[in-house]
Design a protein around this motif. Structure first.
Motif, PDB file in Angstrom:
ATOM      1  N   ASN A  30       0.889  -1.405  -0.049  1.00 34.24           N
ATOM      2  CA  ASN A  30       0.062  -0.124   0.161  1.00 34.24           C
ATOM      3  C   ASN A  30       0.979   1.226   0.042  1.00 34.24           C
ATOM      4  O   ASN A  30       0.282   2.383   0.258  1.00 34.24           O
ATOM      5  N   GLY A  31       2.159   1.339  -0.068  1.00 32.76           N
ATOM      6  CA  GLY A  31       3.066   2.235  -0.037  1.00 32.76           C
ATOM      7  C   GLY A  31       4.348   1.778   0.586  1.00 32.76           C
ATOM      8  O   GLY A  31       4.295   0.935   1.407  1.00 32.76           O
ATOM      9  N   LEU A  32       5.289   2.834   0.224  1.00 30.22           N
ATOM     10  CA  LEU A  32       6.743   2.459   1.020  1.00 30.22           C
ATOM     11  C   LEU A  32       7.046   3.955   1.686  1.00 30.22           C
ATOM     12  O   LEU A  32       6.868   5.143   1.058  1.00 30.22           O
ATOM     13  N   PHE A  33       7.618   3.553   2.715  1.00 26.36           N
ATOM     14  CA  PHE A  33       8.071   4.884   3.825  1.00 26.36           C
ATOM     15  C   PHE A  33       9.524   4.756   3.816  1.00 26.36           C
ATOM     16  O   PHE A  33      10.102   3.733   3.728  1.00 26.36           O
ATOM     17  N   TRP A  34      10.006   5.907   4.080  1.00 23.29           N
ATOM     18  CA  TRP A  34      11.479   6.153   4.528  1.00 23.29           C
ATOM     19  C   TRP A  34      11.459   6.878   5.905  1.00 23.29           C
ATOM     20  O   TRP A  34      10.639   7.866   5.854  1.00 23.29           O
ATOM     21  N   TYR A  35      11.875   6.233   6.854  1.00 28.23           N
ATOM     22  CA  TYR A  35      12.102   6.815   8.201  1.00 28.23           C
ATOM     23  C   TYR A  35      13.478   7.163   8.434  1.00 28.23           C
ATOM     24  O   TYR A  35      14.552   6.720   8.090  1.00 28.23           O
ATOM     25  N   GLN A  36      13.876   8.565   9.263  1.00 27.02           N
ATOM     26  CA  GLN A  36      15.415   8.802   9.893  1.00 27.02           C
ATOM     27  C   GLN A  36      15.165   8.386  11.267  1.00 27.02           C
ATOM     28  O   GLN A  36      14.232   8.991  11.753  1.00 27.02           O
ATOM     29  N   GLN A  37      16.021   7.913  11.785  1.00 24.08           N
ATOM     30  CA  GLN A  37      16.127   7.726  13.197  1.00 24.08           C
ATOM     31  C   GLN A  37      17.543   7.982  13.825  1.00 24.08           C
ATOM     32  O   GLN A  37      18.467   7.344  13.317  1.00 24.08           O
ATOM     33  N   HIS A  38      17.507   8.893  14.619  1.00 22.36           N
ATOM     34  CA  HIS A  38      18.977   9.365  15.100  1.00 22.36           C
ATOM     35  C   HIS A  38      18.984   8.478  16.620  1.00 22.36           C
ATOM     36  O   HIS A  38      18.003   8.031  16.972  1.00 22.36           O
ATOM     37  N   ALA A  39      20.008   8.258  16.911  1.00 16.49           N
ATOM     38  CA  ALA A  39      20.404   7.022  17.990  1.00 16.49           C
ATOM     39  C   ALA A  39      19.471   7.644  19.370  1.00 16.49           C
ATOM     40  O   ALA A  39      19.723   8.627  19.825  1.00 16.49           O
ATOM     41  N   TYR A  72      14.652   3.752  -3.538  1.00 13.15           N
ATOM     42  CA  TYR A  72      15.748   4.257  -3.238  1.00 13.15           C
ATOM     43  C   TYR A  72      15.440   5.663  -2.538  1.00 13.15           C
ATOM     44  O   TYR A  72      14.822   6.266  -2.830  1.00 13.15           O
ATOM     45  N   LEU A  73      16.490   5.878  -1.575  1.00 13.59           N
ATOM     46  CA  LEU A  73      16.324   7.392  -0.802  1.00 13.59           C
ATOM     47  C   LEU A  73      17.719   7.869  -1.263  1.00 13.59           C
ATOM     48  O   LEU A  73      18.775   7.505  -1.050  1.00 13.59           O
ATOM     49  N   LEU A  74      17.613   9.174  -1.754  1.00 13.36           N
ATOM     50  CA  LEU A  74      18.721  10.011  -2.302  1.00 13.36           C
ATOM     51  C   LEU A  74      19.096  11.174  -1.227  1.00 13.36           C
ATOM     52  O   LEU A  74      17.724  11.811  -1.202  1.00 13.36           O
ATOM     53  N   LEU A  75      19.874  11.190  -0.949  1.00 11.40           N
ATOM     54  CA  LEU A  75      20.458  12.491   0.089  1.00 11.40           C
ATOM     55  C   LEU A  75      21.443  13.223  -0.627  1.00 11.40           C
ATOM     56  O   LEU A  75      22.877  12.688  -0.978  1.00 11.40           O
ATOM     57  N   LYS A  76      21.123  14.673  -0.869  1.00 13.45           N
ATOM     58  CA  LYS A  76      22.039  15.285  -1.584  1.00 13.45           C
ATOM     59  C   LYS A  76      22.613  16.537  -0.351  1.00 13.45           C
ATOM     60  O   LYS A  76      22.215  16.578   0.653  1.00 13.45           O
ATOM     61  N   GLU A  77      23.846  17.099  -0.880  1.00  9.68           N
ATOM     62  CA  GLU A  77      24.498  17.929   0.181  1.00  9.68           C
ATOM     63  C   GLU A  77      24.520  17.613   1.409  1.00  9.68           C
ATOM     64  O   GLU A  77      24.081  18.217   2.396  1.00  9.68           O
ATOM     65  N   LEU A  78      25.262  16.575   1.678  1.00 11.51           N
ATOM     66  CA  LEU A  78      25.164  15.836   2.896  1.00 11.51           C
ATOM     67  C   LEU A  78      25.682  16.787   3.947  1.00 11.51           C
ATOM     68  O   LEU A  78      26.874  17.497   3.913  1.00 11.51           O
ATOM     69  N   GLN A  79      25.081  16.636   5.207  1.00 12.96           N
ATOM     70  CA  GLN A  79      25.442  17.460   6.287  1.00 12.96           C
ATOM     71  C   GLN A  79      25.784  16.410   7.489  1.00 12.96           C
ATOM     72  O   GLN A  79      25.432  15.523   7.448  1.00 12.96           O
ATOM     73  N   MET A  80      26.694  16.987   8.495  1.00 14.92           N
ATOM     74  CA  MET A  80      26.772  16.047   9.461  1.00 14.92           C
ATOM     75  C   MET A  80      25.680  15.357  10.321  1.00 14.92           C
ATOM     76  O   MET A  80      25.716  14.271  10.769  1.00 14.92           O
ATOM     77  N   LYS A  81      24.588  16.449  10.312  1.00 13.48           N
ATOM     78  CA  LYS A  81      23.523  15.875  11.030  1.00 13.48           C
ATOM     79  C   LYS A  81      22.693  14.984  10.377  1.00 13.48           C
ATOM     80  O   LYS A  81      21.727  14.055  11.070  1.00 13.48           O
ATOM     81  N   ASP A  82      22.876  14.580   9.146  1.00 13.91           N
ATOM     82  CA  ASP A  82      22.382  13.695   8.226  1.00 13.91           C
ATOM     83  C   ASP A  82      22.970  12.103   8.764  1.00 13.91           C
ATOM     84  O   ASP A  82      22.364  11.123   8.431  1.00 13.91           O
ATOM     85  N   SER A  83      24.062  12.018   9.709  1.00  8.98           N
ATOM     86  CA  SER A  83      24.422  10.774  10.219  1.00  8.98           C
ATOM     87  C   SER A  83      23.162  10.123  11.181  1.00  8.98           C
ATOM     88  O   SER A  83      22.970  10.868  12.080  1.00  8.98           O
ATOM     89  N   ALA A  84      22.699   9.172  10.775  1.00  6.04           N
ATOM     90  CA  ALA A  84      21.537   8.392  11.173  1.00  6.04           C
ATOM     91  C   ALA A  84      21.404   7.160  10.583  1.00  6.04           C
ATOM     92  O   ALA A  84      21.980   6.821   9.796  1.00  6.04           O
ATOM     93  N   SER A  85      20.174   6.466  11.176  1.00  7.00           N
ATOM     94  CA  SER A  85      19.760   5.299  10.529  1.00  7.00           C
ATOM     95  C   SER A  85      18.766   5.480   9.703  1.00  7.00           C
ATOM     96  O   SER A  85      17.819   6.462  10.106  1.00  7.00           O
ATOM     97  N   TYR A  86      18.419   4.965   8.710  1.00  2.98           N
ATOM     98  CA  TYR A  86      17.540   5.248   7.503  1.00  2.98           C
ATOM     99  C   TYR A  86      16.605   4.116   7.362  1.00  2.98           C
ATOM    100  O   TYR A  86      17.386   3.016   6.779  1.00  2.98           O
ATOM    101  N   LEU A  87      15.535   3.936   7.774  1.00  2.00           N
ATOM    102  CA  LEU A  87      14.662   2.656   7.879  1.00  2.00           C
ATOM    103  C   LEU A  87      13.613   2.926   6.540  1.00  2.00           C
ATOM    104  O   LEU A  87      12.903   3.658   6.266  1.00  2.00           O
ATOM    105  N   CYS A  88      13.817   1.685   5.698  1.00  2.00           N
ATOM    106  CA  CYS A  88      12.741   1.465   4.658  1.00  2.00           C
ATOM    107  C   CYS A  88      11.533   0.808   5.357  1.00  2.00           C
ATOM    108  O   CYS A  88      11.780  -0.219   5.989  1.00  2.00           O
ATOM    109  N   ALA A  89      10.442   1.127   5.023  1.00  2.00           N
ATOM    110  CA  ALA A  89       9.301   0.409   5.612  1.00  2.00           C
ATOM    111  C   ALA A  89       8.179   0.473   4.561  1.00  2.00           C
ATOM    112  O   ALA A  89       7.975   1.111   3.749  1.00  2.00           O
TER     113      ALA A  89
END
Lengths: 109, 113
Positions: A30-39, A72-89
């Motif tokens: 029914n759809g695909l999600f991407w989530y970001q999770q910091h520790a 796929y999840l594409l992240l551009k112009e990466l920043q230090m704060k993008d350090s995290a886990s990325y969850l496909c659901a």
């Protein structure tokens, strides 16, 4: 059964572009999600794809191909704060979301 | 608006004890979900409430786990008696409508020793 695969870890450099792939085989779709999770924090919603194609939202874009069971999840112009886990659901029906194990993204200065 | 709130944020208990986790969803969200992540594994579905009714509890591991949502507001998840393999992070999420995106709480990290 349900199966969602994504790489365990990835490393990229600040300012660069990174693509995190996700493949899925599920009993429904029914759809695909991407989530970001910091520790130690809650997963936060990034994107939702239900139709094929690319959805762009600022520095983040998400792509879906239903026939290939691929996103796929594409992240551009990466920043230090993008350090995290990325969850496909994947939403397999209206009330249940199945998660992949997540991709831990490390950003190097 | 306030987000999804979970309490406690951390809990360390001994094997055989009882622990109760609480989740306060976003006000007005009829759908409430419990998920769990054990170390090294993916986040897994436990159950889904629509208001006070259990819509789907197929993910509950066994009868040591009991979830309630009296009055259709906050929910509790009780583990009794706790076992070592119950250790993990328990997430609660809520949504306004079925099929919509979830808002997650920060989780309760449960450690059973």
């Amino acid at each position: 059964g349900q199966n969602i695969d994504q790489p365990t870890e990835m490393t990229a450099t600040e300012g660069a572009i990174v693509q995190i792939n996700c493949t899925y085989q599920t009993s429904g779709f029914n759809g695909l999600f991407w989530y970001q999770q910091h520790a130690g924090e809650a997963p936060t919603f990034l994107s939702y794809n239900v139709l094929d194609g690319l959805e762009e939202k600022g520095r983040f874009s998400s792509f879906l191909s239903r026939s290939k069971g691929y996103s796929y999840l594409l992240l551009k112009e990466l920043q230090m704060k993008d350090s995290a886990s990325y969850l496909c659901a994947v939403s397999i029906r209206d009330d249940k979301i199945i998660f992949g194990k997540g991709t831990r993204l490390h950003i190097l200065p | 608006e306030a987000g999804v709130t979970q309490f406690p944020s951390h809990s360390v208990i001994e094997k055989g004890q009882t622990v109760t986790l609480r989740c306060d969803p976003i006000s007005g969200h009829d759908n409430l979900y419990w998920y769990r992540r054990v170390m090294g594994k993916e986040i897994k579905f436990l159950l889904h409430f629509v208001k006070e009714s259990k819509q789907d509890e197929s993910g509950m591991p066994n009868n040591r786990f009991l979830a309630e949502r009296t009055g259709g507001t906050y929910s509790t998840l009780k583990v009794q008696p706790a076992e070592l393999e119950d250790s993990g992070v328990y997430f609660c999420a809520s949504s306004h409508r079925t099929g919509g995106g979830y808002t997650f709480g920060s989780g309760t990290r449960l450690t059973v020793v």
